[in-house]
Structure formats: structure tokens, C-alpha cells
Design a protein around this motif. Structure first.
Motif, PDB file in Angstrom:
ATOM      1  N   ARG A  96       0.808  -1.218   0.000  1.00  0.00           N
ATOM      2  CA  ARG A  96       0.000   0.000   0.000  1.00  0.00           C
ATOM      3  C   ARG A  96       0.842   1.269   0.000  1.00  0.00           C
ATOM      4  O   ARG A  96       0.553   2.219  -0.739  1.00  0.00           O
ATOM      5  CB  ARG A  96      -0.905  -0.018   1.246  1.00  0.00           C
ATOM      6  CG  ARG A  96      -1.845   1.171   1.400  1.00  0.00           C
ATOM      7  CD  ARG A  96      -2.739   1.435   0.220  1.00  0.00           C
ATOM      8  NE  ARG A  96      -3.190   0.214  -0.423  1.00  0.00           N
ATOM      9  CZ  ARG A  96      -3.493   0.093  -1.694  1.00  0.00           C
ATOM     10  NH1 ARG A  96      -3.375   1.138  -2.497  1.00  0.00           N
ATOM     11  NH2 ARG A  96      -3.897  -1.039  -2.207  1.00  0.00           N
ATOM     12  N   SER A  97       1.904   1.296   0.789  1.00  0.00           N
ATOM     13  CA  SER A  97       2.741   2.494   0.836  1.00  0.00           C
ATOM     14  C   SER A  97       3.455   2.724  -0.487  1.00  0.00           C
ATOM     15  O   SER A  97       3.620   3.868  -0.928  1.00  0.00           O
ATOM     16  CB  SER A  97       3.760   2.389   1.977  1.00  0.00           C
ATOM     17  OG  SER A  97       4.653   1.295   1.770  1.00  0.00           O
ATOM     18  N   GLU A  98       3.854   1.649  -1.165  1.00  0.00           N
ATOM     19  CA  GLU A  98       4.523   1.786  -2.452  1.00  0.00           C
ATOM     20  C   GLU A  98       3.558   2.285  -3.519  1.00  0.00           C
ATOM     21  O   GLU A  98       3.927   3.094  -4.380  1.00  0.00           O
ATOM     22  CB  GLU A  98       5.143   0.449  -2.861  1.00  0.00           C
ATOM     23  CG  GLU A  98       6.310   0.027  -1.975  1.00  0.00           C
ATOM     24  CD  GLU A  98       6.920  -1.292  -2.404  1.00  0.00           C
ATOM     25  OE1 GLU A  98       6.354  -1.953  -3.309  1.00  0.00           O
ATOM     26  OE2 GLU A  98       7.955  -1.676  -1.844  1.00  0.00           O
ATOM     27  N   GLU A 101       2.994   5.944  -3.051  1.00  0.00           N
ATOM     28  CA  GLU A 101       4.172   6.715  -3.426  1.00  0.00           C
ATOM     29  C   GLU A 101       4.392   6.743  -4.930  1.00  0.00           C
ATOM     30  O   GLU A 101       4.779   7.769  -5.507  1.00  0.00           O
ATOM     31  CB  GLU A 101       5.413   6.134  -2.741  1.00  0.00           C
ATOM     32  CG  GLU A 101       6.715   6.831  -3.110  1.00  0.00           C
ATOM     33  CD  GLU A 101       7.933   6.179  -2.478  1.00  0.00           C
ATOM     34  OE1 GLU A 101       9.057   6.593  -2.809  1.00  0.00           O
ATOM     35  OE2 GLU A 101       7.767   5.248  -1.660  1.00  0.00           O
TER      36      GLU A 101
END
Length: 235
Positions: A96-98, A101
Motif C-alpha cells: 500500500r505504501s509503495e 508513493e
């Protein structure tokens, strides 16, 4: 035993084996270790899913939800898993963070399809395969491109990839599905002989290669999970 030698020995051992035998022996091969089936739940995926269900319904099955799949694929995945009684289907997805970003707007594929595949398929799969010594794929030589010389067993990075259907034809696939009355992916009837993510999959007519609708009008033929060795990995 070095993995390259192990793959070569298994290719010799199974040069005359049928696909069911190859799958069964791969799942029991102590030298390869723990093995998973990686399945797209695409147009032809039900063949290997059925074989695995007949051998061991507890076999780990890894399904990558890129978050860009057709709704029909997600429904098909659930229905086939239930019909075949598969007990260890692992639905994985991108970090999710990737995603936030690198592709917060979901349009990375428009600028760089390789980067999108890497984010949404390759990296999640590498993480999911960490505990396994080998994995089974549904690739076949008749699909052409990088698959034309496909061996039954191959070394990739620090794992063994098993391709039980490497020497099958499209007719072999159809015959098996008919013989076992297996459910077809609903998009096949709508003109999609090969099914991937929605943005990068189009229909293909009967005179075209079955995978012609994947990344149409580009030189790209693979999503990246079958390109070896991968960048930064040991050969």
C-alpha cells in the motif's frame, strides 16, 4: 545440489512424464522443497488448479490481485477456488505504501507498463514466494515469445520453476477442460483468449495469436514475473 543441475536432472527424469505426474512429483520433491502454484485464474488457469486439487487441495495457491483486474476475474477466482475445494488460496497485492508513493492515481501503466507490472505483480510475488523452494506456472511453448523453448523445470534466482504444461497445445487445454467439465473464464466468450489487467488487455480475433491482446501495439510480452534473472538478483 546446485539448482541448475537439479533442474536439468528433473528435465531428464520427466521428459516423458504427463503433466499430472510432473505436478505430483514436484509437490513431493524434497530437494526442491515447499512448492506453490502461482495462478492468474485466467483463461487457461483452471487446468492446473484442477490438477492440484486432485492431488492435494491444501497446496498453496498464490493469486496476485493487482487492483487492476477485471471484476470477472475476481469473481471467477472465488468461484473456482470454492468449486475445486482449494483450502490455501493466498490473495496477495501490491504494498500500500509503495502504491501511494509510485502510483497514487493508478495511471503508472500509461507511462511505464514495466514499472506498473513491477509494482503490482513482481514485487508482491517475490515476497509471497519467500518461503518456497519452487513454484508451478501455467506457461506453454505454443504461446510463443520467450516461452517457445520453455523447459519443464528451470532455475530462476534461488528457486526452481516448474512448467508442467510446457509441451501442451491449445487443443490439449481445451480437451482437458472438456473432459473434466471445468468452468471457463467468462471473458473468453467475450473475445479475450488471454486475460490480464484491464488497462493492458484487449480482445483478440481468432486469426491472431491468443496473447495478441496483451500490451497490444507494444514489444512487451511478459509482465515481468517470468523474466529471469531479475535485476539485482543472483544469476
Amino acid at each position: 545440489m546446485p539448482l541448475k543441475e537439479l533442474a536439468e536432472r528433473r528435465n531428464i527424469l520427466h521428459r516423458k512424464s504427463d503433466a499430472q505426474t510432473i505436478v505430483k512429483h514436484a509437490l513431493e520433491d524434497v530437494q526442491i522443497g515447499k512448492v506453490a502454484l502461482v495462478s492468474s485464474f485466467g483463461a487457461e488457469a483452471v487446468v492446473l488448479l484442477h490438477m492440484v486439487s486432485e492431488i492435494d487441495k491444501n497446496t498453496p495457491v498464490i493469486f496476485i490481485d493487482t487492483e487492476m483486474l477485471f471484476p470477472e476475474t475476481l469473481t471467477y477466482q472465488r468461484e473456482v477456488s470454492e468449486k475445486l475445494g482449494l483450502t490455501d488460496v493466498r490473495v496477495i497485492g501490491p504494498d500500500r505504501s509503495e502504491v501511494l508513493e509510485q502510483d497514487v492515481d493508478g495511471i503508472l501503466h500509461q507511462a511505464d507498463t514495466d514499472a506498473c507490472c513491477d509494482l503490482r505483480k513482481t514485487r508482491p510475488l517475490e515476497k509471497a514466494l519467500g518461503e518456497f523452494g519452487g513454484w508451478i506456472t501455467g506457461r506453454k511453448r505454443y504461446q510463443g515469445g520467450q516461452r517457445a523453448q520453455l523447459p519443464l523445470f528451470e532455475k530462476e534466482d534461488r528457486k526452481i520453476k516448474i512448467n508442467p504444461l510446457a509441451n501442451w497445445s491449445a487443443q490439449d487445454v481445451a480437451d482437458y477442460m472438456n473432459q473434466h467439465d471445468l468452468p471457463r473464464h467468462p471473458l473468453i466468450a467475450q473475445g479475450y483468449p488471454s486475460v490480464g489487467c484491464m488497462p493492458c488487455t484487449t480482445r483478440a480475433n481468432v486469426l491472431e495469436d491468443p496473447r495478441a491482446g496483451r500490451w497490444r501495439d507494444s514489444e512487451k510480452t511478459e509482465c515481468g514475473i517470468h523474466n529471469a534473472p531479475r535485476k539485482g538478483k543472483a544469476a
